[in-house]
Design an enzyme around this catalytic site. Structure first.
Site, PDB file in Angstrom:
ATOM      1  N   SER A  38     -10.666  29.058 -88.416  1.00  0.00           N
ATOM      2  CA  SER A  38     -11.073  30.316 -89.071  1.00  0.00           C
ATOM      3  C   SER A  38     -11.659  31.244 -88.029  1.00  0.00           C
ATOM      4  CB  SER A  38     -12.182  30.054 -90.089  1.00  0.00           C
ATOM      5  OG  SER A  38     -11.886  28.943 -90.860  1.00  0.00           O
ATOM      6  N   LYS A  52     -16.080  32.315-101.218  1.00  0.00           N
ATOM      7  CA  LYS A  52     -16.869  32.058-100.006  1.00  0.00           C
ATOM      8  C   LYS A  52     -18.106  32.963-100.109  1.00  0.00           C
ATOM      9  CE  LYS A  52     -16.453  30.048 -95.838  1.00  0.00           C
ATOM     10  NZ  LYS A  52     -17.063  28.751 -95.835  1.00  0.00           N
ATOM     11  N   ARG A  61      -8.686  21.705-100.186  1.00  0.00           N
ATOM     12  CA  ARG A  61     -10.077  22.073 -99.887  1.00  0.00           C
ATOM     13  C   ARG A  61     -10.939  21.748-101.096  1.00  0.00           C
ATOM     14  NH1 ARG A  61     -13.243  26.749-100.880  1.00  0.00           N
ATOM     15  NH2 ARG A  61     -14.743  27.270 -99.228  1.00  0.00           N
TER      16      ARG A  61
HETATM   17  C1  LIG Z   1      -6.480  29.439 -93.732  1.00  0.00           C
HETATM   18  C2  LIG Z   1      -7.959  29.306 -93.810  1.00  0.00           C
HETATM   19  N1  LIG Z   1      -8.711  30.238 -93.199  1.00  0.00           N
HETATM   20  C3  LIG Z   1     -10.049  30.140 -93.273  1.00  0.00           C
HETATM   21  C4  LIG Z   1     -10.654  29.088 -93.939  1.00  0.00           C
HETATM   22  C5  LIG Z   1     -12.148  28.943 -93.976  1.00  0.00           C
HETATM   23  O1  LIG Z   1     -12.591  27.818 -93.218  1.00  0.00           O
HETATM   24  P1  LIG Z   1     -14.167  27.617 -92.997  1.00  0.00           P
HETATM   25  O2  LIG Z   1     -14.678  28.820 -92.341  1.00  0.00           O
HETATM   26  O3  LIG Z   1     -14.382  26.332 -92.323  1.00  0.00           O
HETATM   27  O4  LIG Z   1     -14.722  27.540 -94.459  1.00  0.00           O
HETATM   28  P2  LIG Z   1     -14.434  26.417 -95.532  1.00  0.00           P
HETATM   29  O5  LIG Z   1     -13.059  26.616 -96.056  1.00  0.00           O
HETATM   30  O6  LIG Z   1     -14.549  25.082 -94.884  1.00  0.00           O
HETATM   31  O7  LIG Z   1     -15.450  26.632 -96.606  1.00  0.00           O
HETATM   32  C6  LIG Z   1      -9.835  28.156 -94.551  1.00  0.00           C
HETATM   33  N2  LIG Z   1     -10.331  27.103 -95.217  1.00  0.00           N
HETATM   34  N3  LIG Z   1      -8.490  28.271 -94.470  1.00  0.00           N
HETATM   35  C1  LIG Z   2     -11.939  29.715 -97.582  1.00  0.00           C
HETATM   36  C2  LIG Z   2     -12.073  31.135 -97.201  1.00  0.00           C
HETATM   37  N1  LIG Z   2     -12.317  31.499 -95.925  1.00  0.00           N
HETATM   38  C3  LIG Z   2     -12.397  32.800 -95.737  1.00  0.00           C
HETATM   39  S1  LIG Z   2     -12.187  33.617 -97.186  1.00  0.00           S
HETATM   40  C4  LIG Z   2     -11.959  32.182 -98.034  1.00  0.00           C
HETATM   41  C5  LIG Z   2     -11.721  32.076 -99.488  1.00  0.00           C
HETATM   42  C6  LIG Z   2     -10.577  32.888 -99.993  1.00  0.00           C
HETATM   43  O1  LIG Z   2     -10.500  32.690-101.355  1.00  0.00           O
HETATM   44  P1  LIG Z   2      -9.892  33.738-102.338  1.00  0.00           P
HETATM   45  O2  LIG Z   2      -8.450  33.840-102.047  1.00  0.00           O
HETATM   46  O3  LIG Z   2     -10.154  33.146-103.711  1.00  0.00           O
HETATM   47  O4  LIG Z   2     -10.619  35.039-102.174  1.00  0.00           O
END
Ligand SMILES: Cc1ncc(COP(=O)(O)OP(=O)(O)O)c(N)n1
Ligand SMILES: Cc1ncsc1CCOP(=O)(O)O
Ligand SMILES: [Mg+2]
Length: 368
Positions: free
Chosen positions: A265, A294, A196
């Site tokens: 998600s 996020k 990501r």
């Molecule tokens: C395992 C997992 N869960 C949730 C997310 C978040 O995806 P998304 O809502 O599209 O946000 P971004 O990651 O694209 O900023 C994830 N990446 N992985």
């Molecule tokens: C990509 C994403 N989607 C929901 S929470 C999250 C980020 C989680 O990051 P962290 O483990 O550093 O709190």
């Protein structure tokens, strides 16, 4: 199979004698027999190697059964006259091997090499088989198509099984030490990684994703791409993770096919039900806690984790603000799998943290 073969006396007299003298025809016939004999062996051996993995590695009676069926189909063609043409000491090919055959980097590489071997040998059988028996070419062609399907099904099955077994999911963030951090986590037992990076140029993404895919597959782990179906295809990733604002699952499925994984998600019950109905292979459940990774996304809380525990029919990963200090609260709320970014990407010792998180998750007994 003389009665129907190309070298049948009647056909020979009418068709071949005009071109080659009888003694040469016999020599050619022996060569064809040797080619068929060698490639029947090669196909059977390759199938056996694949079958052992289906049986003992995947516990799949269905996939092992398909390998066995194909092996038995081949036996029908392996007649005495073909076996009699064997001349192993006189075969200049027995000593030839490529350095890649001496070493396989993973089960996936081993399986792919053997599928390749089986498919090539079947193609040889298809062509030379036409000189032996009118039905052999067609039979081998059909077998080759069945092997292609077997390969697709096996690779898809393998992915789904590894997904179900994965309890910890590392989602990367940009880092100078991206590759070494990921490798350290893989050494700690990580089996699922998502690349990501919301800001990098595509050239950088392509380069890093290619390296990460290689690394993951060397360690037998799944490799997913965040957001981008095109990138997932370009680097031959195991699948893609899509958020609510990303591409619809149906469109991604069309592009990726049935064997690659699609994650979605979800933040609430409606999104969960919709994602499952649309065919998500797994779902993200969160953010459990508010997280700087996020920014601006409200926490869904442990209540949603408990809801997922009760209601999700697909594997799901609690995500958002999870670390070594609070993982047991998340587990107590019903989570069997978690996804983390900072806990591992910012860890001083990612191998140890991976081992610790996994040790906590592995205390839960596996779902039935
Ligand atoms: C395992 C997992 N869960 C949730 C997310 C978040 O995806 P998304 O809502 O599209 O946000 P971004 O990651 O694209 O900023 C994830 N990446 N992985
Ligand atoms: C990509 C994403 N989607 C929901 S929470 C999250 C980020 C989680 O990051 P962290 O483990 O550093 O709190
Ligand atoms: Mg996204």
């Amino acid at each position: 199979m003389k009665e129907a073969g190309y070298y049948d006396e009647s056909i020979t007299n009418r068709v071949v004698v005009m071109v080659e003298p009888y003694s040469q025809q016999k020599q050619i016939q022996q060569v064809v027999y040797r080619i068929l004999d060698a490639n029947l062996d090669r196909t059977r051996e390759g199938l056996r190697i694949i079958e052992e993995w289906c049986r003992f590695g995947l516990n799949s009676a269905q996939l092992a059964g398909e390998c066995k069926y194909l092996r038995q189909e081949l036996v029908i063609w392996h007649t005495e006259e073909l076996r009699a043409a064997r001349d192993t000491p006189g075969d200049p090919g027995t000593d030839l091997s490529h350095p890649q055959e001496e070493q396989r980097s993973s089960i996936k590489a081993l399986l792919q090499a053997n599928f390749c071997r089986v498919e090539e040998a079947l193609r040889v059988l298809e062509e030379y088989g036409k000189l032996y028996h009118p039905k052999m070419g067609q039979a081998c062609k059909q077998m080759r198509y069945r092997v292609y399907s077997l390969e697709t099904n096996l690779m898809g099955y393998q992915r789904h099984q590894l997904l179900r077994r994965s309890r910890l999911y590392l989602v990367t963030s940009p880092s100078e030490s991206l590759l070494s951090t990921v490798e350290a986590a893989l050494k700690g037992g990580l089996t699922l990684l998502q690349y990501r990076d919301k800001d990098a140029d595509d050239t950088v993404r392509l380069e890093l994703a290619t390296k990460l895919r290689q690394l993951c597959h060397t360690y037998g782990a799944l490799f997913m791409i965040n957001d981008r179906v095109d990138l997932a295809l370009a680097v031959d990733a195991d699948g893609v993770h899509l958020g609510q604002q990303d591409m619809p699952i149906a469109v991604a499925r069309q592009l990726l096919g049935p064997q690659r994984l699609i994650g979605r998600s979800t933040t609430n019950a409606d999104e969960m039900q919709k994602a499952i109905a649309e065919g998500a292979d797994y779902i993200g459940v969160g953010p459990v806690y508010e997280t700087p990774t996020k920014v601006g996304k409200a926490a869904a809380g442990l209540e949603y984790v408990s809801y997922a525990a009760q209601n999700s029919s697909v594997p799901w990963f609690a995500i958002g603000g999870i670390d070594a200090n609070n993982i047991n609260d998340v587990i107590d709320a019903g989570a069997e799998r978690v996804a983390v970014v900072r806990s591992l990407m910012q860890a001083e010792q990612p191998t140890l943290v991976t081992q610790y998180l996994l040790s906590q998750l592995n205390r839960i007994k596996p779902e039935t």
